[in-house]
Design an enzyme around this catalytic site. Structure first.
Site, PDB file in Angstrom:
ATOM      1  N   LYS A 186      21.897   3.749 -47.879  1.00 58.42           N
ATOM      2  CA  LYS A 186      22.890   4.829 -47.402  1.00 58.42           C
ATOM      3  C   LYS A 186      22.573   6.030 -47.149  1.00 58.42           C
ATOM      4  O   LYS A 186      21.634   6.707 -47.635  1.00 58.42           O
ATOM      5  CB  LYS A 186      23.885   4.898 -48.659  1.00 58.42           C
ATOM      6  CG  LYS A 186      24.923   5.912 -48.526  1.00 58.42           C
ATOM      7  CD  LYS A 186      24.603   7.168 -49.370  1.00 58.42           C
ATOM      8  CE  LYS A 186      25.558   8.190 -48.847  1.00 58.42           C
ATOM      9  NZ  LYS A 186      25.307   9.640 -49.465  1.00 58.42           N
ATOM     10  N   SER A 187      23.191   6.624 -46.199  1.00 61.00           N
ATOM     11  CA  SER A 187      23.057   7.882 -45.370  1.00 61.00           C
ATOM     12  C   SER A 187      23.979   8.349 -44.566  1.00 61.00           C
ATOM     13  O   SER A 187      24.651   7.527 -44.006  1.00 61.00           O
ATOM     14  CB  SER A 187      21.568   7.878 -44.691  1.00 61.00           C
ATOM     15  OG  SER A 187      21.382   9.385 -44.353  1.00 61.00           O
TER      16      SER A 187
ATOM     17  N   LEU B 296      16.383   3.068 -51.780  1.00 58.15           N
ATOM     18  CA  LEU B 296      15.662   4.277 -51.822  1.00 58.15           C
ATOM     19  C   LEU B 296      15.563   5.029 -53.389  1.00 58.15           C
ATOM     20  O   LEU B 296      15.232   6.067 -53.510  1.00 58.15           O
ATOM     21  CB  LEU B 296      16.076   4.902 -50.736  1.00 58.15           C
ATOM     22  CG  LEU B 296      15.816   4.545 -49.353  1.00 58.15           C
ATOM     23  CD1 LEU B 296      16.363   5.578 -48.508  1.00 58.15           C
ATOM     24  CD2 LEU B 296      14.567   4.015 -49.093  1.00 58.15           C
TER      25      LEU B 296
ATOM     26  N   TYR C 198      34.771   2.747 -53.382  1.00 52.00           N
ATOM     27  CA  TYR C 198      34.217   3.684 -52.783  1.00 52.00           C
ATOM     28  C   TYR C 198      35.204   4.675 -52.252  1.00 52.00           C
ATOM     29  O   TYR C 198      34.913   6.102 -51.899  1.00 52.00           O
ATOM     30  CB  TYR C 198      33.440   3.232 -51.643  1.00 52.00           C
ATOM     31  CG  TYR C 198      32.257   2.451 -51.976  1.00 52.00           C
ATOM     32  CD1 TYR C 198      31.889   2.298 -53.282  1.00 52.00           C
ATOM     33  CD2 TYR C 198      31.438   1.641 -51.125  1.00 52.00           C
ATOM     34  CE1 TYR C 198      30.781   1.497 -53.640  1.00 52.00           C
ATOM     35  CE2 TYR C 198      30.585   0.946 -51.563  1.00 52.00           C
ATOM     36  CZ  TYR C 198      29.954   0.590 -52.732  1.00 52.00           C
ATOM     37  OH  TYR C 198      29.024  -0.114 -53.098  1.00 52.00           O
TER      38      TYR C 198
END
Length: 315
Positions: free
Chosen positions: A256-257, A209, A52
């Site tokens: 994830k946000s 999501l 990442y």
């Protein structure tokens, strides 16, 4: 809220928090603020990976949170993943050492093999000529040594099919604790769920999501009429409804946000449930894998000639 957080027990005896913060595609410069906000909201699991490219920034934030007394190290569950260029057994320990240095930690709670694919050491892209033969049992043996050293409290895999996981279980001295895979209402993974349950392996769901905001995967999971209808009925957002589905399926979730409001919303999935008659309606949602791994498939240069081979038919 922190007192409410649920856990699942791993085959090591450790507990993995049911809701974690995903950091995939969280850009440098914003990921640190997201991690700090999440921990203050009550998240206890941060899901990281060497690939990442943001572990240094996360490490600085973790150190500050520890130094400021916001949270103790033992209260957090930190996951990282070894990248595909480091899967040659002699390279495994150095890969974890780099991650520990970047995260400013003495150990990770969970260390995962990111994909059942090996790339040439030192390469940065997915060109077919960079794909190398992989010996998963040998790499796993090197991973087991990380548990012996105490630098990884648990080890596991990511993006493994039922067959690949079954083959690994047969060869392993230390069984994998977790298989982290794409899992959401539009890719429910029932076969893999059942296998993991039968072997005491915890399934953890990334992209719960459906990766909204990405441009390279079709990500309209939350627009499913079924999810929209159920969300309206129970007075929750479509995102909360999809996340709660995951928890009721029995797996941890890694939304994830980097938006504090959504980080908070995604954590508000405890203390309520989807009634059974509505939960059963999730079976009507059309299924499609979003993260396919097409870069790892090549008819002559990869061990996997087709997507069918990469996923052993689970596609």
């Amino acid at each position: 809220m922190a007192d409410e957080i649920g856990f699942f027990q791993l085959n090591t005896g450790a507990k993995i928090p049911s809701v974690g913060l995903g950091t995939w595609q969280a850009a440098p410069g914003v990921v640190g603020d997201a991690v700090a906000a999440a921990v203050k909201i009550g998240y206890q699991h941060i899901d990281c990976a060497s690939r990442y490219g943001n572990e240094i920034e996360i490490g600085k934030v973790l150190k500050k949170l520890f130094d400021d007394g916001v949270v103790k190290r033992e209260k957090l569950f930190i996951t990282s993943k070894i990248w595909l260029t480091d899967l040659d057994p002699p390279d495994v320990q150095d890969a974890l050492n780099r991650t520990l240095q970047d995260l400013q930690l003495d150990y990770v709670d969970l260390y995962l093999m990111h994909w059942p694919v090996r790339l040439k050491k030192g390469t940065v892209d997915f060109k077919p000529e960079n794909i190398m033969p992989i010996d998963i049992p040998s790499t796993w043996k090197a991973m087991e040594a990380l548990v012996d050293s105490g630098k990884a409290r648990a080890i596991g895999v990511s993006n493994f099919s039922t067959k690949k996981l079954s083959d690994l279980v047969e060869a392993a001295r230390v069984p994998p604790a977790v298989n982290q895979v794409e899992c959401h209402p539009s890719w429910q993974q029932h076969k893999l769920h059942e296998f993991c349950k039968s072997k005491g392996i915890h399934l953890s769901g990334y992209s719960p999501l459906g990766s909204p905001g990405t441009t390279w995967v079709k990500a309209d999971v939350l627009k499913s009429p079924v999810i929209e209808m159920i969300a309206k009925e129970i007075g929750k957002s479509p995102a909360q409804t999809a996340l709660r589905w995951g928890l009721q399926m029995g797996h941890s979730i890694l939304p994830k946000s980097t938006n504090e409001g959504r980080i908070r919303e995604n954590f508000d999935v405890l203390g309520w449930s989807i009634p059974k008659e509505m939960f059963d309606k999730f079976s009507k949602i059309e299924q499609a894998r979003l993260v396919q791994g097409t870069s790892f498939v090549h008819e002559t240069l990869s061990p996997y000639k087709t997507l069918e081979e990469l996923w052993d038919g689970e596609i």
